[in-house]
Design a protein around this motif. Structure first.
Motif, PDB file in Angstrom:
ATOM      1  N   UNK A 156       1.129  -1.416  -0.367  1.00 43.03           N
ATOM      2  CA  UNK A 156       0.012  -0.045  -0.301  1.00 43.03           C
ATOM      3  C   UNK A 156       0.935   1.038   0.094  1.00 43.03           C
ATOM      4  N   UNK A 157       1.260   2.355  -0.882  1.00 41.41           N
ATOM      5  CA  UNK A 157       1.768   2.458  -1.017  1.00 41.41           C
ATOM      6  C   UNK A 157       0.896   4.394  -2.169  1.00 41.41           C
ATOM      7  N   UNK A 158       1.948   4.741  -1.847  1.00 42.14           N
ATOM      8  CA  UNK A 158       1.081   6.488  -2.895  1.00 42.14           C
ATOM      9  C   UNK A 158       1.115   6.277  -4.048  1.00 42.14           C
ATOM     10  N   UNK A 159      -0.104   5.843  -4.875  1.00 40.73           N
ATOM     11  CA  UNK A 159       0.537   5.906  -6.747  1.00 40.73           C
ATOM     12  C   UNK A 159       0.285   4.341  -6.870  1.00 40.73           C
ATOM     13  N   UNK A 160      -0.014   3.539  -5.917  1.00 38.45           N
ATOM     14  CA  UNK A 160       0.781   2.166  -5.894  1.00 38.45           C
ATOM     15  C   UNK A 160      -0.686   1.519  -6.789  1.00 38.45           C
ATOM     16  N   UNK A 161       0.104   0.529  -6.865  1.00 36.31           N
ATOM     17  CA  UNK A 161      -1.149  -0.561  -7.139  1.00 36.31           C
ATOM     18  C   UNK A 161      -1.824  -1.506  -6.585  1.00 36.31           C
ATOM     19  N   UNK A 162      -3.483  -1.299  -6.184  1.00 34.32           N
ATOM     20  CA  UNK A 162      -3.999  -2.211  -4.788  1.00 34.32           C
ATOM     21  C   UNK A 162      -4.534  -3.582  -5.581  1.00 34.32           C
TER      22      UNK A 162
END
Length: 782
Positions: A156-162
């Motif tokens: 779980x990251x900013x701009x990341x793939x969920x």
């Protein structure tokens, strides 16, 4: 006038109800949701102004029930990591690599506790090491093997793939891999639709060189396994990603062929014209061929949506009750949402429906003087109308995309695709004719591809944008609506200003004398962004897993772009271990980097050696290296570049993977040098680090642990947690918090965001209190 039961107002209300649920951190109890369904259905069935409200209640309740059902399908967390012996049928088209094959499996039988997985969908990998070879896994075949399973879990990251959201949407119950490959057995050979798709894909590949076959199989069958990362990069840079796999437009094209065949059949059977009128025969032919092609494409969601819209229009025509495009769109939207409310989690849902909606709204006003003008206008409508969602989902925009689409859409859709489909139609009757069609299709695509590669090589072709807020997207949608109003509508220049928060958002950067720490969630590895008012430094770049993702490309670069970073002023690779430096090459390829620092003995050509005594100041923030000392040999972890960052008396220490011997030297430094408010816990919480003397010398108020969820090393070790507990150090870790964002400066240490806690969603596992460890408080004491 009362809203129609399946009109636009009701469809919009139903969609709103479904959307509200996707923001929930926890779903309501199923009995309550069941009552809402009943109440909403009753209101929906009654004529009057309350009908949309009833549809909204139905959407909310159905989305809750489907979400609960999808979550219930997943492997319980307490059984994650356990082995199971099971049988199942291979779904879709397996993806083969040099030493691995990945596939999805529908479980048909299992032993013991795993029997609860029968009927569920798993995503598995089969890995080998030389001299072992991979088995041939046919689509539709049935296998028995032993696997080790995990509950779907992502980063779980900013701009990341969920990935957890994707697993919910696709009803994936668990992920895992095959253990004891020598005991695996194929029980039945491949059969069914997926096997037929695989056979056709192999036929096309045998008729064409690989440089052409990869495009023909993608366009004809939706088989994109042959496309490389570089291919996708070219498609993104030229704005043609939506065309290269089977899209709704292709289904519509096949439906047109079906309508033509229906007309020919009607003419060939004159005796039945009175019983089967031409409009009905034409509609039936279009629907049957579109349905067959959708099945051949593996029932991909964009094709299913298009098939539903075609079915609505054609069934109405068969019933002699024709509908307009807007009514057909509303009916298809309602049908999709009632069948699967979780489809709203897929970007394709929005791009497909919204694209058709924009065209349906603007189509009556498009210039009808010739063919070219409406086509160009339609492209403008699609580009402007879908720009906000493209930035929301992908944080990117293709500058040459609008112009490339003017050529690419007719070239691919009217030349390449029809020839590829003609080859499939000819294949049962004549291999030579099928090969000729496929070869013509591949050659046309290769000619276009040469031009696309040159366009994609233009550096500004693909523009990356910071992660937008929901408000910015809403304002941009309003701007698109206003700009697409008829000519003469006042205020259009002012409406264009509403696009600014999306295209040039305000970046939340530290002030002079402050700095941010953003610890990214890269699993069992490390990557941290250090930001000052005008500068950005990356400390380590995460792992590049040999049989998996390069997290430098998949996580670090998207996170940097989401934060608005366009250029790195420095990147420090603390040492050469893969979990720290593996993603470094991807970062350098994807983003301009002024300099790369690494320890002597490992630093490669073009890198600067980090050593004790190096220091610099950016925007009132001082950076200094405390280790390694000059002439220190390269000893892996022990040679980690130890970086200290300080601003206005508040500091952070980033020690990489140093062990106790280096910690002992640092503990003997003067108090002002060793002291830090925030400590990046050395070596991910291994017992070889975090000695009591070191913790006592640093005296942090907050410790950050970069660690993977349920990692095989068992980090952080309980004995290490006890040491931090003894000194009342609060701990936060990426396994339970996702990416962690801190701000340090005159105000001390501020925990600004823990993504799993602060962006909670019902499909995400998050510990509400913080780290998940009974250590200190999630907020620093000072």
């Amino acid at each position: 006038m009362a809203p129609a039961p399946f009109g636009l107002a009701v469809a919009a209300a139903l969609l709103l109800g479904v959307l509200v649920v996707q923001g929930f951190a926890q779903l309501p109890p199923w009995p309550f949701a069941a009552l809402l369904v009943a109440a909403g259905a009753w209101l929906w069935s009654r004529p009057g102004a309350a009908r949309p409200f009833g549809a909204a209640l139905v959407g909310l309740a159905l989305a809750s029930l489907h979400g609960q059902a999808a979550m219930a399908l997943q492997l319980p967390a307490e059984r994650s990591g356990q082995g199971a012996t099971l049988e199942g049928r291979i779904l879709g088209l397996p993806v083969g690599e040099v030493d691995a094959v990945r596939f999805e499996l529908r479980v048909t039988a299992a032993q013991g506790d795993a029997a609860a997985l029968v009927g569920r969908r798993l995503r598995l990998g089969w890995y080998t090491r030389p001299p072992d070879t991979l088995p041939v896994i046919e689509p539709g075949s049935v296998w028995r093997f032993e696997v080790r399973l995990r509950t779907p879990r992502g980063l779980v990251n900013p701009g990341g793939f969920d990935f957890e959201r994707r697993a919910l949407e696709q009803r994936i119950a668990a992920t895992g891999y095959v253990v004891k490959p020598d005991q695996a057995r194929q029980l039945l050979p491949g059969t069914g639709l997926d096997h037929a798709r695989s056979r056709l894909s192999q036929r096309i590949a045998s008729a064409l060189p690989p440089s052409q076959a990869r495009f023909v199989t993608a366009l004809a069958l939706g088989d994109t396994r042959g496309l490389s990362d570089d291919d996708w990069q070219v498609l993104r840079a030229t704005g043609l990603t939506h065309l290269i796999a089977i899209s709704g437009f292709h289904v519509g094209l096949v439906a047109g062929f079906g309508a033509l065949l229906g007309q020919l059949l009607h003419r060939a059977l004159p005796g039945n014209r009175s019983r089967w009128p031409r409009p009905q025969v034409t509609a039936a032919g279009a629907l049957l061929l579109a349905a067959a092609y959708t099945a051949l494409a593996g029932f991909a969601l964009p094709t299913v949506r298009t098939l539903l819209m075609i079915a609505v229009v054609l069934v109405a025509r068969l019933a002699r009750r024709p509908q307009g495009l807007a009514e057909a769109l509303a009916f298809a939207l309602i049908a999709v949402l009632l069948a699967d409310p979780l489809s709203v989690l897929a970007p394709g849902f929005w791009l497909s429906f919204l694209g058709v909606a924009w065209l349906a709204w603007c189509l009556p006003r498009l210039h009808a003087g010739n063919v070219l003008v409406p086509f160009v206008q339609a492209q403008g409508v699609a580009v402007l109308g879908l720009l906000p969602l493209s930035v929301w989902f992908f944080s990117q925009a293709s500058l040459p995309g609008p112009l490339v689409n003017l050529v690419g859409i007719p070239w691919i859709s009217l030349l390449v695709v029809p020839l590829a489909l003609a080859g499939m139609a000819m294949e049962p009757f004549s291999d030579a004719a099928a090969n000729a069609c496929w070869q013509a299709s591949g050659q046309l695509m290769q000619w276009l591809w040469i031009a696309l590669e040159r366009i994609a090589a233009w550096p500004p072709a693909l523009v990356w944008l910071p992660e937008p807020s929901l408000l910015a997207v809403a304002l941009a949608m309003a701007a698109a609506f206003w700009l697409l109003l008829p000519r003469g509508t006042p205020g259009k220049p002012l409406a264009a200003l509403l696009m600014l928060p999306l295209l040039w958002p305000a970046i939340d950067r530290p002030s002079q004398g402050e700095f941010d720490l953003v610890l990214l969630d890269v699993g069992q590895g490390l990557s941290m962004l250090v930001r000052t008012q005008h500068h950005d430094l990356l400390y380590d770049a995460g792992p590049a897993v040999p049989r998996g993702l390069d997290l430098g490309e998949a996580v670090v670069l998207p996170a940097l772009r989401a934060h608005g970073v366009r250029r790195l002023d420095a990147m420090v690779l603390s040492h050469g271990d893969n979990d720290h430096a593996g993603g470094g090459d991807a970062v350098v390829r994807g983003m301009a980097t002024a300099r790369v620092l690494a320890p002597a003995g490992w630093a490669r050509k073009g890198m600067t050696v980090c050593r004790t005594g190096q220091a610099w100041t950016w925007d009132g923030v001082t950076f200094s290296f405390l280790h390694p000392t000059p002439h220190f040999p390269y000893l892996g972890n022990q040679s980690s570049c130890v970086l200290r960052v300080e601003a206005n008396g508040t500091s952070a220490l980033l020690p990489g993977d140093i062990g106790r011997h280096v910690e002992a030297r640092l503990a003997r430094l003067p108090a002002l040098e060793a002291r830090a408010d925030v400590l990046l816990v050395p070596h991910h919480g291994s017992d070889s680090s975090s000695s009591l003397d070191f913790i006592a010398a640093v005296r942090p108020s907050l410790g950050l642990v970069a660690v993977g969820h349920q990692n095989r090393f068992g980090l952080p070790k309980p004995i290490v947690l006890d040491r931090y507990q003894r000194y009342r150090v609060a701990l936060l870790d990426t396994a339970h918090s996702g990416a962690i964002h801190l701000r340090l400066g005159p105000g001390g240490v501020q925990v600004r965001q823990r993504m799993r806690q602060d962006r909670r969603r019902y499909w995400r596992d998050a510990v509400p209190g913080g780290s998940g460890y009974a250590v200190g408080s999630p907020e620093p004491d000072r």
